[in-house]
Design a protein around this motif. Sequence first.
Motif, short mmCIF file in Angstrom:
data_model
loop_
_atom_site.label_atom_id
_atom_site.label_comp_id
_atom_site.label_asym_id
_atom_site.label_seq_id
_atom_site.Cartn_x
_atom_site.Cartn_y
_atom_site.Cartn_z
N LYS A 195 0.82 -1.21 0.00
CA LYS A 195 0.00 0.00 0.00
C LYS A 195 0.85 1.26 0.00
O LYS A 195 0.39 2.33 -0.42
N HIS A 196 2.11 1.14 0.44
CA HIS A 196 3.01 2.30 0.43
C HIS A 196 3.37 2.73 -1.00
O HIS A 196 3.87 3.83 -1.21
N LEU A 197 3.11 1.86 -1.97
CA LEU A 197 3.39 2.17 -3.37
C LEU A 197 2.23 2.89 -4.06
O LEU A 197 2.37 3.31 -5.21
N ILE A 198 1.11 3.00 -3.37
CA ILE A 198 -0.05 3.65 -3.97
C ILE A 198 0.09 5.17 -3.90
O ILE A 198 0.29 5.74 -2.82
N ASN A 199 -0.01 5.81 -5.04
CA ASN A 199 -0.06 7.27 -5.10
C ASN A 199 -1.54 7.65 -5.10
O ASN A 199 -2.23 7.50 -6.11
N LYS A 200 -2.04 8.10 -3.98
CA LYS A 200 -3.48 8.32 -3.85
C LYS A 200 -4.01 9.43 -4.73
O LYS A 200 -5.22 9.52 -4.96
N ARG A 201 -3.13 10.26 -5.23
CA ARG A 201 -3.57 11.32 -6.14
C ARG A 201 -3.72 10.78 -7.57
O ARG A 201 -4.61 11.19 -8.30
N LEU A 202 -2.87 9.82 -7.93
CA LEU A 202 -2.86 9.32 -9.31
C LEU A 202 -3.53 7.96 -9.48
O LEU A 202 -4.09 7.68 -10.54
N HIS A 203 -3.46 7.13 -8.47
CA HIS A 203 -3.94 5.75 -8.60
C HIS A 203 -5.37 5.58 -8.07
O HIS A 203 -5.69 6.09 -6.99
N ARG A 204 -6.17 4.87 -8.81
CA ARG A 204 -7.50 4.49 -8.31
C ARG A 204 -7.29 3.53 -7.15
O ARG A 204 -6.60 2.53 -7.27
N HIS A 205 -7.89 3.84 -6.01
CA HIS A 205 -7.63 3.05 -4.81
C HIS A 205 -8.86 3.04 -3.90
O HIS A 205 -9.77 3.86 -4.06
N THR A 206 -8.85 2.13 -2.96
CA THR A 206 -9.98 2.02 -2.03
C THR A 206 -9.59 2.47 -0.63
O THR A 206 -8.43 2.42 -0.24
N GLU A 207 -10.61 2.90 0.09
CA GLU A 207 -10.52 3.10 1.54
C GLU A 207 -11.77 2.49 2.14
O GLU A 207 -12.86 2.56 1.55
N ILE A 208 -11.62 1.90 3.31
CA ILE A 208 -12.75 1.30 4.03
C ILE A 208 -13.22 2.28 5.10
O ILE A 208 -12.40 2.81 5.86
N PHE A 209 -14.53 2.52 5.14
CA PHE A 209 -15.10 3.46 6.12
C PHE A 209 -16.15 2.74 6.98
O PHE A 209 -16.72 1.73 6.58
N SER A 210 -16.39 3.31 8.15
CA SER A 210 -17.40 2.74 9.05
C SER A 210 -18.81 3.14 8.65
O SER A 210 -19.77 2.39 8.87
N THR A 211 -18.96 4.35 8.06
CA THR A 211 -20.28 4.83 7.67
C THR A 211 -20.21 5.51 6.31
O THR A 211 -19.13 5.95 5.86
#
Length: 202
Positions: free
Chosen positions: A151-167
């Motif tokens: 996950k340290h290789l993910i560029n959150k500005r450029l790469h489509r990525h997921t985050e898990i949320f509680s709500t």
Amino acid sequence: MNLLTQNSKIKATSKYFGVRLFNFGIPAYKSASGKLTCPMAKECVKFCYARKGAYIWSNVSPAFEKRYELTKTDAFVPAMIKEIKQKKADYIRVHDSGDFYSPDYMAKWFEIATALPNVRFYAYTNMVDLVNRSYIPDNFDFIFSNSGKQKHLINKRLHRHTEIFSTKKQLKDAGYVDASSHDLYATKWFSQDNNKVGLVYH
């Protein structure tokens, strides 16, 4: 043996968008023989939905094993192309369970996608480095899971990525696209302007 199936989320997404969407799965994390099918999994192993419920029922799990064994053979690519054509699929989610366990296996999926340019393929994956080193067909989309060893290789500005949320409120407040109920919102074809894909933990 059906290579392509539809879980409840995929069925709901198909109906919502009026498309023919199917998913393909292999065993989650490890095969019955102990082979890693998700080599870069980390935190996600703890909450992986594909390691519980219907996925591990005695009448279901053997099908995942058979599909996994098929992926290791030369018969996989022609068998998959044939079934996708038979089911007249518009979209294929690669792996509602499992991941790209080797470069050769990923290459087989690229061969399938290249042979079927009018079908769109997408996959959530923890194999960030492998994807970033690959030439990806235009009709294939990757969403990086932010819960693996790379996950340290993910560029959150450029790469489509997921985050898990509680709500859902937390998801929306963080500016993420909600793909919790309808899976295609995770893809580049339905959220072109936002690489941030949110999922609510169940």
